[in-house]
Design a protein around this motif. Structure first.
Motif, PDB file in Angstrom:
ATOM      1  N   ARG A 150       0.837  -1.211   0.000  1.00  0.00           N
ATOM      2  CA  ARG A 150       0.000   0.000   0.000  1.00  0.00           C
ATOM      3  C   ARG A 150       0.863   1.249   0.000  1.00  0.00           C
ATOM      4  NH1 ARG A 150      -2.717   3.062   5.010  1.00  0.00           N
ATOM      5  NH2 ARG A 150      -0.524   3.665   5.062  1.00  0.00           N
ATOM      6  N   ASN A 151       1.867   1.295   0.875  1.00  0.00           N
ATOM      7  CA  ASN A 151       2.702   2.492   0.991  1.00  0.00           C
ATOM      8  C   ASN A 151       3.511   2.751  -0.283  1.00  0.00           C
ATOM      9  OD1 ASN A 151       1.760   2.952   3.563  1.00  0.00           O
ATOM     10  ND2 ASN A 151       3.521   2.041   4.588  1.00  0.00           N
ATOM     11  N   LEU A 207       1.065   4.154  -2.915  1.00  0.00           N
ATOM     12  CA  LEU A 207       0.763   5.554  -2.633  1.00  0.00           C
ATOM     13  C   LEU A 207       1.936   6.463  -3.016  1.00  0.00           C
ATOM     14  CD1 LEU A 207      -0.933   5.106   0.845  1.00  0.00           C
ATOM     15  CD2 LEU A 207      -2.052   6.070  -1.166  1.00  0.00           C
ATOM     16  N   PRO A 233      -4.886   6.797   1.077  1.00  0.00           N
ATOM     17  CA  PRO A 233      -5.251   5.620   1.862  1.00  0.00           C
ATOM     18  C   PRO A 233      -6.639   5.816   2.469  1.00  0.00           C
ATOM     19  CG  PRO A 233      -3.827   7.047   3.154  1.00  0.00           C
ATOM     20  CD  PRO A 233      -3.922   7.666   1.784  1.00  0.00           C
ATOM     21  N   GLU A 246      -7.682  -0.990   6.960  1.00  0.00           N
ATOM     22  CA  GLU A 246      -6.870   0.209   7.159  1.00  0.00           C
ATOM     23  C   GLU A 246      -5.492   0.052   6.523  1.00  0.00           C
ATOM     24  OE1 GLU A 246      -5.384   2.870  11.001  1.00  0.00           O
ATOM     25  OE2 GLU A 246      -5.434   0.690  11.120  1.00  0.00           O
ATOM     26  N   GLU A 247      -4.940  -1.137   6.565  1.00  0.00           N
ATOM     27  CA  GLU A 247      -3.585  -1.378   6.063  1.00  0.00           C
ATOM     28  C   GLU A 247      -3.532  -1.611   4.552  1.00  0.00           C
ATOM     29  OE1 GLU A 247      -1.827  -4.592   8.183  1.00  0.00           O
ATOM     30  OE2 GLU A 247      -1.489  -3.399  10.000  1.00  0.00           O
ATOM     31  N   ARG A 248      -4.682  -1.768   3.889  1.00  0.00           N
ATOM     32  CA  ARG A 248      -4.651  -2.244   2.506  1.00  0.00           C
ATOM     33  C   ARG A 248      -5.440  -1.408   1.493  1.00  0.00           C
ATOM     34  NH1 ARG A 248      -4.251  -6.259   6.083  1.00  0.00           N
ATOM     35  NH2 ARG A 248      -2.873  -8.026   5.618  1.00  0.00           N
ATOM     36  N   VAL A 306      -6.799   1.576  -0.774  1.00  0.00           N
ATOM     37  CA  VAL A 306      -6.347   2.823  -1.371  1.00  0.00           C
ATOM     38  C   VAL A 306      -7.407   3.311  -2.359  1.00  0.00           C
ATOM     39  CG1 VAL A 306      -4.639   3.903  -2.888  1.00  0.00           C
ATOM     40  CG2 VAL A 306      -3.893   2.301  -1.117  1.00  0.00           C
TER      41      VAL A 306
END
Length: 381
Positions: A328-329, A332, A344, A370-372, A374
């Motif tokens: 994810r990061n 982004l 996110p 929340e972690e995945r 986008v």
């Protein structure tokens, strides 16, 4: 840069036919916006009284399928008024979800109430009826047709689910639980204009619902929001307290309770009326984009967030679900560096200092999303 990220950038740029910066969601003004705004200015009725306010409310109620609509300055104060109107008072508890924009929980605190966070469903991103029911069975008791939290001694007065990115939570099941436990249901349908569940427009399942017309929503009034309801007495009260609770009189100033300066100006309503006339076109365009995203991302083994059976989503913001926080990061970072705006999903409300001590259930689904999740560009073409 990973090949699939570069290919995603190329796909989005090709879709929007531009090498310029691509925003997440930009408004489109292809209708009567300028004509209605000029007419509004010429009338000199540019504040909270005028024909466009009245017509916009009537057309909204008709489109959504409710008896009454009361337009407000924004969606947040629409939620605030909804909570006040169903009787939420200081130190009451309001069940909601941790995966939401902060306006949801801010509105609860404006009513001097305390949010109780229950988990979401992975396939809706909205409040989970199972998590809610488990919490109520373990932690509450009913006395005199009123639900109380046995651990805190506080009254649980309302439930405030949010329809994430225009996708419906299991609102019919939530409504049944609220009825069984004597809890008032208020819908945060801020992102759900044009979305339906089992043929019924979101925001119309609860006693009251709130929808946002912020500049980044599927249709906009600049800033703005609306309270929708089938309770005509509550709608009358909403209009009254949103206009400083001023009693009608030709010249006297008299106010019969604490009111709020929450009424939508005629200028904003003029813009909104022109946008509403184009909403069906917007919805068609956004559903087509969602279909094209699904086809593209399937070839790269990336999951897109899709509507469920019995749901008709407005696909306000398209979303992809990546494999991990690290992926994810990276997504982004690379997308935004290339001038293609991505964001996110929100940080869980329970991680914020203001809400970290509020009651909560296990939040494993919310933490997973929340972690995945986008959001990717979703403007009407």
């Amino acid at each position: 840069m990973q090949p699939k990220i570069q290919q995603t950038i190329n796909f989005i740029r090709n879709y929007y036919q531009t090498e310029d910066f691509i925003p997440l969601h930009a408004p489109v003004f292809n209708g009567n916006e300028k004509a209605y705004l000029n007419e509004c200015i010429d009338s000199t009725f540019v504040s909270s009284v005028g024909k466009f306010v009245d017509e916009f409310e009537l057309k909204l109620a008709e489109y959504i399928g409710v008896k009454k609509a009361v337009v407000c300055v924004n969606g947040t104060n629409a939620i605030h008024l909804c909570l006040k109107l169903v009787g939420v008072e200081a130190m009451d508890e309001v069940i909601t979800q941790p995966l939401t924009f902060i306006a949801t929980t801010n509105a609860i605190t404006y009513a001097n109430a305390i949010p109780v966070f229950v988990d979401v469903d992975k396939d809706s991103m909205g409040l989970s009826p199972k998590s809610m029911l488990d919490f109520l069975k373990r932690n509450t008791e009913i006395k005199n047709k009123t639900c109380y939290n046995k651990n805190t001694g506080r009254r649980i007065k309302a439930c405030l689910p949010m329809h994430t990115f225009g996708h419906a939570c299991r609102i019919d099941e939530i409504k049944q639980i609220c009825d069984d436990y004597h809890i008032e249901l208020v819908e945060d349908a801020a992102e759900a204009m044009g979305s339906k569940y089992k043929g019924q427009h979101l925001g119309s399942f609860g006693k009251l619902g709130a929808i946002s017309f912020n500049g980044n929503k599927i249709m906009t009034t600049g800033g703005g929001g609306v309270i929708v309801t089938n309770d005509e007495a509550l709608a009358k009260q909403a209009k009254h307290i949103s206009t400083q609770a001023k009693t009608p009189h030709t010249w006297e100033y008299h106010h019969d309770e604490i009111g709020y300066n929450y009424r939508m100006p005629n200028l904003n309503a003029a813009l909104g009326l022109a946008q509403l006339e184009q909403l069906d076109q917007f919805l068609e365009s956004k559903r087509q984009l969602a279909k094209e995203y699904k086809t593209f991302f399937e070839t790269h083994n990336i999951k897109t967030f899709e509507e469920r059976t019995d749901e008709q989503s407005n696909y306000w913001l398209n979303a992809v679900i990546l494999e991990s926080l690290e992926e994810r990061n990276l997504f982004l970072k690379e997308m935004n560096a290339a001038g293609v705006m991505t964001r996110p999903i929100w940080q869980l409300m329970t991680r914020l200092t203001m809400f970290q001590d509020c009651p909560k259930t296990s939040l494993k689904n919310a933490e997973y999303l929340e972690e995945r999740v986008v959001n990717i560009p979703s403007s009407v073409k």
